[in-house]
Design an enzyme around this catalytic site. Structure first.
Site, PDB file in Angstrom:
ATOM      1  N   TYR A 119       0.817  -1.219   0.000  1.00  0.00           N
ATOM      2  CA  TYR A 119       0.000   0.000   0.000  1.00  0.00           C
ATOM      3  C   TYR A 119       0.849   1.267   0.000  1.00  0.00           C
ATOM      4  O   TYR A 119       0.390   2.331  -0.386  1.00  0.00           O
ATOM      5  CB  TYR A 119      -0.945   0.033   1.205  1.00  0.00           C
ATOM      6  CG  TYR A 119      -2.085  -0.964   1.135  1.00  0.00           C
ATOM      7  CD1 TYR A 119      -2.207  -1.868   0.083  1.00  0.00           C
ATOM      8  CD2 TYR A 119      -3.052  -1.004   2.125  1.00  0.00           C
ATOM      9  CE1 TYR A 119      -3.243  -2.776   0.031  1.00  0.00           C
ATOM     10  CE2 TYR A 119      -4.110  -1.914   2.065  1.00  0.00           C
ATOM     11  CZ  TYR A 119      -4.186  -2.801   1.025  1.00  0.00           C
ATOM     12  OH  TYR A 119      -5.223  -3.700   0.977  1.00  0.00           O
TER      13      TYR A 119
ATOM     14  N   ASP B 282      -5.974  -6.341   5.675  1.00  0.00           N
ATOM     15  CA  ASP B 282      -7.128  -5.555   5.232  1.00  0.00           C
ATOM     16  C   ASP B 282      -8.275  -6.501   4.865  1.00  0.00           C
ATOM     17  O   ASP B 282      -9.417  -6.353   5.304  1.00  0.00           O
ATOM     18  CB  ASP B 282      -6.686  -4.739   3.996  1.00  0.00           C
ATOM     19  CG  ASP B 282      -7.716  -3.714   3.575  1.00  0.00           C
ATOM     20  OD1 ASP B 282      -8.766  -3.611   4.228  1.00  0.00           O
ATOM     21  OD2 ASP B 282      -7.466  -3.018   2.563  1.00  0.00           O
TER      22      ASP B 282
ATOM     23  N   ASP C 294     -11.678  -7.853   7.467  1.00  0.00           N
ATOM     24  CA  ASP C 294     -13.075  -7.634   7.065  1.00  0.00           C
ATOM     25  C   ASP C 294     -13.828  -8.958   6.989  1.00  0.00           C
ATOM     26  O   ASP C 294     -14.997  -9.050   7.384  1.00  0.00           O
ATOM     27  CB  ASP C 294     -13.149  -6.933   5.702  1.00  0.00           C
ATOM     28  CG  ASP C 294     -13.239  -5.422   5.856  1.00  0.00           C
ATOM     29  OD1 ASP C 294     -12.868  -4.928   6.942  1.00  0.00           O
ATOM     30  OD2 ASP C 294     -13.676  -4.748   4.905  1.00  0.00           O
TER      31      ASP C 294
END
Ligand code: NAD
Length: 354
Positions: free
Chosen positions: A138, A245, A249
């Protein structure tokens, strides 16, 4: 011990309001904490033209931890990027170098029906995911879109981790495991990616300092599958920014209830920002409908990880379990047709249960 309370926007003020009442109840019972509020996000923009006003940052710097509500709302969606509410949160993460994101996924037996998985698979789940938050693909350079030698356009990113970045998240994972069932599963893709083979090597080295903790390794594709097949096999899961990430979730949805899940983002000196994983829910803001439990549980994490008040953290968590066992439900976690309570009544019940 000082806590900066940044309520933010939408349901933020309502849910932090209840968490503050819970903390104040503990304070009146001898816990030595001081709470001070300041605007952030859209509220910061409205009051000072900046999603992270200088006075708010100053308050956070003087505090031992931040209790954060949520930011954002449709009225701010057309602002220039630098003034958008989420910049308040992103700038806080960067300013305090909050590299370790902790997300517990707990399924209370009474709420097992809310999951899309079978109750017998998720009931009693108590998993903590640690996601590295400030590095990986990222943030790696170089990145971009270019025309290659064959004259074709191509997109590219760089996956990169330094040894110190891996070491500090590994330490955070082993230290968190010490306060739990003492098992860490590190997730990588070491069979394909050099960066994550290096991740595995460094995590294994750091593990030597924690002989009482059991360490296992798992490839990310298998981890995604095991989270659905048998999530209760995990205690602490630690992984990089991108895998974390996605897996965090996935894990949060095992519980089926966004209004129940707290989170923490910590730096190397255990200073942290604590917030529910959900957003500002503008659709229900100001209606006394929001579930305050994710924020109340975030306050418990704050006491545990930044203020080292384990007993007080457990008191809050026990009180939440008790109100659920008593059958109290906000609309988001209620079974159809059953009686529901509002934000404030849920706060009252938790305080009574303390
Ligand atoms: P959201 O999490 O705010 O809401 C998604 C759905 O869940 C909505 O139907 C909402 O009513 C419900 N919900 C969320 N929290 C709840 C609670 N505590 N109790 C009961 N129901 C709850 O996500 P969204 O709708 O995609 O985003 C709304 C705003 O929040 C946007 O401006 C977004 O940018 C912002 N946001 C902020 C954060 C943050 O502050 N960390 C995180 C995500 C989204």
């Amino acid at each position: 011990m000082k806590i900066a309370v940044l309520p933010g926007d939408g349901i933020g003020p309502e849910i932090t309001g209840q968490a503050v009442r819970v903390l104040e109840a503990l304070a009146s019972d001898g816990l030595r904490i001081e709470l001070e509020r300041a605007p952030v996000g859209g509220a910061g923009y409205d009051s000072a033209g900046d999603p992270l006003p200088e006075a708010t940052l100053k308050l956070a710097e003087q505090a031992d931890a931040i209790l954060f509500g949520s930011v954002g709302g449709p009225q701010y969606d057309t602002l220039p990027r630098a003034q958008r509410p989420e910049q308040g949160l992103l700038r806080l993460r960067k300013h305090f170098d909050l590299f370790a994101n902790l997300r517990p996924a707990v399924v209370y037996p009474e709420l097992a029906h809310a999951s899309t998985l079978k109750p017998e698979v998720v009931a009693g789940l108590d998993l903590l995911i640690l996601r590295e938050l400030t590095s990986d693909i990222y943030f790696g350079q170089p990145r971009g879109v270019r025309t290659n030698e064959a004259g074709e356009r191509e997109g590219f990113d760089t996956m990169r981790y330094t040894e110190s970045e891996i070491r500090r998240i590994a330490h955070a994972a082993f230290q968190a495991a010490r306060k739990r069932s003492k098992r860490v599963c590190s997730v990588d893709k070491a069979n394909v990616l050099e960066t994550t083979q290096f991740w595995r090597d460094v995590v294994t080295e750091v593990h030597q300092e924690y002989p009482e903790i059991e360490l296992s390794h798992m490839y990310v594709d298998n981890a995604a599958m095991q989270l659905i097949r048998n999530p209760r096999q995990f205690d602490v899961m630690v992984t990089g920014n991108m895998f974390g990430d996605i897996l965090s979730d996935e894990a949060s949805m095992l519980t089926g209830s966004i209004g129940m899940l707290p989170s923490a983002s910590l730096n190397a000196r255990n200073f942290g920002l604590y917030e529910p994983i959900h957003g500002s829910a503008p659709d229900i803001a100001g209606k006394d409908l929001a579930n305050p439990l994710a924020t109340i549980l975030s306050a418990a994490m704050l006491l545990r990880f930044s203020l080292d008040q384990e007993a007080a953290a457990q008191r809050i968590e026990a009180a939440v379990r008790k109100v659920l066992a008593q059958g109290l439900r906000t609309a988001d976690i209620a079974e159809p047709g059953k009686r529901t309570v509002g934000t404030r009544e849920m706060g009252d019940a938790v305080i009574a249960a303390l």
